[in-house]
Write a protein that holds these residues in place. Structure first.
Motif, PDB file in Angstrom:
ATOM      1  N   GLU A   1       4.382 -22.407   8.900  1.00 14.10           N
ATOM      2  CA  GLU A   1       3.441 -22.198   9.963  1.00 14.10           C
ATOM      3  C   GLU A   1       3.165 -20.737  10.615  1.00 14.10           C
ATOM      4  N   SER A   2       4.163 -19.687  10.069  1.00  9.55           N
ATOM      5  CA  SER A   2       3.971 -18.595  10.431  1.00  9.55           C
ATOM      6  C   SER A   2       3.129 -17.770   9.316  1.00  9.55           C
ATOM      7  N   GLY A   3       2.626 -18.619   8.336  1.00 10.23           N
ATOM      8  CA  GLY A   3       1.759 -18.040   7.391  1.00 10.23           C
ATOM      9  C   GLY A   3       2.167 -17.307   6.247  1.00 10.23           C
TER      10      GLY A   3
ATOM     11  N   VAL B   1      -2.617 -17.733   4.870  1.00 10.83           N
ATOM     12  CA  VAL B   1      -1.598 -16.982   4.327  1.00 10.83           C
ATOM     13  C   VAL B   1      -1.682 -15.625   4.561  1.00 10.83           C
ATOM     14  N   ARG B   2      -0.398 -15.038   5.131  1.00  9.63           N
ATOM     15  CA  ARG B   2      -0.511 -13.765   5.346  1.00  9.63           C
ATOM     16  C   ARG B   2       0.611 -12.793   4.876  1.00  9.63           C
ATOM     17  N   ALA B   3       1.542 -13.421   4.013  1.00 13.41           N
ATOM     18  CA  ALA B   3       2.630 -12.738   3.210  1.00 13.41           C
ATOM     19  C   ALA B   3       3.098 -13.939   2.285  1.00 13.41           C
ATOM     20  N   VAL B   4       3.697 -13.322   1.181  1.00 15.91           N
ATOM     21  CA  VAL B   4       3.805 -14.166   0.004  1.00 15.91           C
ATOM     22  C   VAL B   4       5.268 -13.614  -0.516  1.00 15.91           C
ATOM     23  N   VAL B   5       6.333 -14.710  -0.584  1.00 19.75           N
ATOM     24  CA  VAL B   5       7.495 -14.411  -1.353  1.00 19.75           C
ATOM     25  C   VAL B   5       7.657 -15.331  -2.690  1.00 19.75           C
ATOM     26  N   LEU B   6       7.943 -14.170  -3.320  1.00 18.16           N
ATOM     27  CA  LEU B   6       8.043 -14.776  -5.166  1.00 18.16           C
ATOM     28  C   LEU B   6       9.485 -14.762  -5.527  1.00 18.16           C
ATOM     29  N   THR B   7       9.818 -15.837  -6.121  1.00 21.26           N
ATOM     30  CA  THR B   7      11.448 -16.220  -6.281  1.00 21.26           C
ATOM     31  C   THR B   7      11.314 -17.151  -7.508  1.00 21.26           C
ATOM     32  N   GLY B   8      12.577 -17.566  -7.962  1.00 20.46           N
ATOM     33  CA  GLY B   8      12.628 -18.501  -8.944  1.00 20.46           C
ATOM     34  C   GLY B   8      13.884 -19.323  -8.627  1.00 20.46           C
ATOM     35  N   ALA B   9      13.619 -20.617  -9.277  1.00 20.81           N
ATOM     36  CA  ALA B   9      14.627 -21.661  -9.132  1.00 20.81           C
ATOM     37  C   ALA B   9      15.982 -21.393  -9.948  1.00 20.81           C
ATOM     38  N   GLY B  10      17.045 -21.886  -9.424  1.00 19.19           N
ATOM     39  CA  GLY B  10      18.327 -21.733 -10.089  1.00 19.19           C
ATOM     40  C   GLY B  10      18.850 -20.396 -10.119  1.00 19.19           C
TER      41      GLY B  10
ATOM     42  N   ASP C   1      12.858 -12.376   5.871  1.00 23.25           N
ATOM     43  CA  ASP C   1      12.675 -11.640   6.959  1.00 23.25           C
ATOM     44  C   ASP C   1      11.574 -10.470   6.674  1.00 23.25           C
ATOM     45  N   LEU C   2      11.295 -10.015   5.683  1.00 21.77           N
ATOM     46  CA  LEU C   2      10.427  -9.032   5.494  1.00 21.77           C
ATOM     47  C   LEU C   2       8.992  -9.676   5.406  1.00 21.77           C
ATOM     48  N   ALA C   3       8.880 -11.031   4.781  1.00 25.41           N
ATOM     49  CA  ALA C   3       7.679 -11.743   4.712  1.00 25.41           C
ATOM     50  C   ALA C   3       7.456 -11.958   6.097  1.00 25.41           C
ATOM     51  N   GLU C   4       8.264 -12.665   6.889  1.00 26.08           N
ATOM     52  CA  GLU C   4       7.744 -12.960   8.285  1.00 26.08           C
ATOM     53  C   GLU C   4       7.443 -11.685   9.101  1.00 26.08           C
ATOM     54  N   ARG C   5       7.895 -10.448   8.935  1.00 29.54           N
ATOM     55  CA  ARG C   5       7.592  -9.292   9.566  1.00 29.54           C
ATOM     56  C   ARG C   5       6.147  -8.997   9.038  1.00 29.54           C
ATOM     57  N   LEU C   6       5.928  -9.233   7.869  1.00 28.53           N
ATOM     58  CA  LEU C   6       4.562  -8.618   7.306  1.00 28.53           C
ATOM     59  C   LEU C   6       3.529  -9.686   7.854  1.00 28.53           C
ATOM     60  N   ALA C   7       3.970 -10.788   7.822  1.00 31.65           N
ATOM     61  CA  ALA C   7       3.098 -11.863   8.346  1.00 31.65           C
ATOM     62  C   ALA C   7       2.700 -11.673  10.007  1.00 31.65           C
ATOM     63  N   THR C   8       3.069 -11.021  10.778  1.00 24.31           N
ATOM     64  CA  THR C   8       2.879 -10.555  11.935  1.00 24.31           C
ATOM     65  C   THR C   8       2.043  -9.279  11.971  1.00 24.31           C
ATOM     66  N   GLY C   9       1.746  -8.871  10.725  1.00 28.28           N
ATOM     67  CA  GLY C   9       1.032  -7.399  10.822  1.00 28.28           C
ATOM     68  C   GLY C   9      -0.269  -7.450  10.611  1.00 28.28           C
TER      69      GLY C   9
END
Length: 264
Positions: free
Chosen positions: A12-14, A50-59, A198-206
């Motif tokens: 919901e925060s983008g 969408v205001r920020a993106v986190v890229l990661t991998g499963a496993g 946390d970084l993505a949430e911060r960027l999403a408010t910028g």
């Protein structure tokens, strides 16, 4: 938004979380993963929510690079068609990632190898687990770096150091990655996802559009050259499919043994 190999969830925060989802194959990059990433990044780029993106991998692995087990299509003369694979499987997804207007934070919780290391370098901010590594492993299998590795790495550390890292193809531990400027932050494994989130949430408010303009300006001088560089790499890579060393490198990988290269 979810498909079989790339999961996308938007909060919901983008903040969009893009997860490579082939853990049984160490998130190795095959056609389905390439198509999934290209579609996901293109979709997210067009979404104002969408205001920020986190890229990661499963496993336990961020991305192990190209899926060598799956093999490659062949040309008319029976050789591996690496050039077309790079153009179809890797380039669209990678360029779509580079073109994302939103800030991208990579959560590198496990090894990022070959093309997987390139994904980490393409992020705007990379948070890396202290007990993992990046590795430009291409020469270990008798090939050369691709997916813009030659351009990205030389840009970050200079031609001389980049050449050494790519020729020796040794794992680059997290502390050294941070010292070289390959990643932004190093954290204990258990803290990587939280720090990236946390970084993505911060960027999403910028100021989203200011971020996009900043990214566009930073990428402008290299974006076209990186596309050209990938095409150059693809052409050079195709010249290596006739070598005995590529045949030996691939066989050794599949048989989980050390390769015996002859230089031919």
């Amino acid at each position: 938004m979810t498909n079989d190999v790339v999961n996308v969830d938007v909060t919901e925060s983008g903040v969009a979380r893009v997860e490579l989802n082939r853990p049984g194959a160490r998130n190795a990059w095959d056609d389905t993963l390439g198509d999934g990433m290209a579609a996901a990044f293109s979709d997210l780029a067009a979404r104002p929510d969408v205001r920020a993106v986190v890229l990661t991998g499963a496993g336990t692995v961020f991305c192990a690079g190209a899926d060598l087990v799956a093999g490659f299509p062949t040309t008319g003369d029976g050789r591996d068609d690496l050039r077309s694979v790079l153009r179809r499987r890797f380039h669209p997804a990678f360029l779509a990632l580079l073109d994302l207007p939103q800030p991208v934070v990579a959560a590198v919780h496990g090894p990022a190898i070959g093309a997987g290391a390139c994904l980490a370098l393409a992020a705007d901010i990379a948070v890396m687990a202290e007990d993992t590594y990046l590795q430009f492993r291409f020469t270990r299998i008798g090939l050369m770096p691709d997916v813009a590795a030659t351009g990205l790495l030389a840009e970050l550390v200079g031609p001389a150091r980049a050449t050494e890292l790519m020729l020796l193809a040794d794992p680059i531990e997290a502390a050294e990655c941070q010292r070289l400027g390959l990643v932004s932050r190093v954290r204990p494994t258990a803290e990587v996802a939280g720090t990236a989130g946390d970084l993505a949430e911060r960027l999403a408010t910028g100021p989203t559009r200011a971020y996009a303009a900043t990214k566009a300006a930073i990428r402008a001088w290299s974006r076209r050259s990186l596309a050209d560089q990938m095409e150059l790499e693809a052409g050079l890579q195709q010249t290596l499919v006739t070598t005995d060393d590529w045949a030996e490198g691939r066989a050794a990988f599949r048989e989980r043994r050390e390769p015996r290269y002859t230089g031919s």
